[in-house]
Design a protein around this motif. Structure first.
Motif, PDB file in Angstrom:
ATOM      1  N   PHE A   1      -2.384  13.257   4.036  1.00  0.00           N
ATOM      2  CA  PHE A   1      -0.949  13.455   3.860  1.00  0.00           C
ATOM      3  C   PHE A   1      -0.575  12.909   2.490  1.00  0.00           C
ATOM      4  O   PHE A   1      -0.988  11.808   2.126  1.00  0.00           O
TER       5      PHE A   1
ATOM      6  N   CYS B   1       1.725  11.213  -0.082  1.00  0.00           N
ATOM      7  CA  CYS B   1       2.870  10.303  -0.052  1.00  0.00           C
ATOM      8  C   CYS B   1       4.010  10.863  -0.899  1.00  0.00           C
ATOM      9  O   CYS B   1       3.802  11.179  -2.069  1.00  0.00           O
TER      10      CYS B   1
ATOM     11  N   ASP C   1      -2.798  10.838   7.466  1.00  0.00           N
ATOM     12  CA  ASP C   1      -1.608  11.359   8.148  1.00  0.00           C
ATOM     13  C   ASP C   1      -1.225  10.498   9.344  1.00  0.00           C
ATOM     14  O   ASP C   1      -0.074  10.476   9.765  1.00  0.00           O
ATOM     15  N   SER C   2      -2.218   9.808   9.906  1.00  0.00           N
ATOM     16  CA  SER C   2      -1.940   8.998  11.085  1.00  0.00           C
ATOM     17  C   SER C   2      -1.234   7.692  10.735  1.00  0.00           C
ATOM     18  O   SER C   2      -0.714   7.014  11.612  1.00  0.00           O
TER      19      SER C   2
ATOM     20  N   THR D   1       1.718   5.329   9.442  1.00  0.00           N
ATOM     21  CA  THR D   1       3.172   5.450   9.401  1.00  0.00           C
ATOM     22  C   THR D   1       3.684   5.119   7.998  1.00  0.00           C
ATOM     23  O   THR D   1       4.756   5.564   7.617  1.00  0.00           O
ATOM     24  N   ARG D   2       2.881   4.341   7.279  1.00  0.00           N
ATOM     25  CA  ARG D   2       3.282   3.970   5.917  1.00  0.00           C
ATOM     26  C   ARG D   2       2.142   4.268   4.952  1.00  0.00           C
ATOM     27  O   ARG D   2       0.976   4.211   5.321  1.00  0.00           O
ATOM     28  N   CYS D   3       2.486   4.568   3.714  1.00  0.00           N
ATOM     29  CA  CYS D   3       1.505   4.858   2.668  1.00  0.00           C
ATOM     30  C   CYS D   3       0.627   3.633   2.447  1.00  0.00           C
ATOM     31  O   CYS D   3       1.126   2.507   2.320  1.00  0.00           O
TER      32      CYS D   3
ATOM     33  N   LEU E   1       5.946   7.294   5.562  1.00  0.00           N
ATOM     34  CA  LEU E   1       5.482   8.667   5.343  1.00  0.00           C
ATOM     35  C   LEU E   1       6.233   9.664   6.215  1.00  0.00           C
ATOM     36  O   LEU E   1       6.517  10.771   5.802  1.00  0.00           O
ATOM     37  N   HIS E   2       6.508   9.260   7.435  1.00  0.00           N
ATOM     38  CA  HIS E   2       7.201  10.160   8.363  1.00  0.00           C
ATOM     39  C   HIS E   2       8.429   9.421   8.872  1.00  0.00           C
ATOM     40  O   HIS E   2       8.351   8.767   9.909  1.00  0.00           O
TER      41      HIS E   2
ATOM     42  N   ASP F   1      11.009  10.182  10.476  1.00  0.00           N
ATOM     43  CA  ASP F   1      11.374  10.478  11.864  1.00  0.00           C
ATOM     44  C   ASP F   1      10.446   9.756  12.828  1.00  0.00           C
ATOM     45  O   ASP F   1      10.879   9.161  13.796  1.00  0.00           O
ATOM     46  N   ARG F   2       9.133   9.862  12.535  1.00  0.00           N
ATOM     47  CA  ARG F   2       8.140   9.252  13.402  1.00  0.00           C
ATOM     48  C   ARG F   2       8.251   7.727  13.371  1.00  0.00           C
ATOM     49  O   ARG F   2       8.140   7.078  14.397  1.00  0.00           O
ATOM     50  N   THR F   3       8.470   7.184  12.169  1.00  0.00           N
ATOM     51  CA  THR F   3       8.581   5.732  12.025  1.00  0.00           C
ATOM     52  C   THR F   3       9.764   5.217  12.838  1.00  0.00           C
ATOM     53  O   THR F   3       9.660   4.224  13.538  1.00  0.00           O
TER      54      THR F   3
END
Ligand SMILES: [Zn+2]
Length: 90
Positions: free
Chosen positions: A5, A7, A16-17, A19-21, A28-29, A31-33
């Motif tokens: 993924f 950044c 990609d898995s 949550t943070r760079c 990174l995401h 919404d997901r975070t």
């Protein structure tokens, strides 16, 4: 095979898995975070509960028990407020 993924903050490729760079720490995401952080808020907050020891004086035990009950109620109310507040935004 780990999905890569890019950044959005620094342009480096990271997993990609995550949550943070792993390079700059940017989320990174978003919404997901946010989702993960909301899930985490259901867990008792990181407030250490008062420890009651077996060799405590009975009076101290009772006092600690009352304090801890108040603490648990406070954490429950705080969690509910966080949940309601985060739900009201959406
Ligand atoms: Zn980055």
């Amino acid at each position: 095979m780990v999905k890569e993924f890019k950044c959005p903050a620094c342009g480096e490729w990271t997993s990609d898995s995550d949550t943070r760079c792993s390079h700059c720490g940017a989320p990174l995401h978003p919404d997901r975070t946010e989702e993960i952080e909301r899930m985490n808020s259901f867990k008792p907050l990181d407030i250490p509960l008062i420890q009651i020891y077996a060799d405590d004086h009975w009076f101290l035990k009772g006092f600690k028990l009352v304090l801890r009950t108040g603490q648990v109620i406070f954490i429950a109310i705080a969690s509910a407020i966080v949940y309601i507040a985060s739900g009201a935004v959406h």
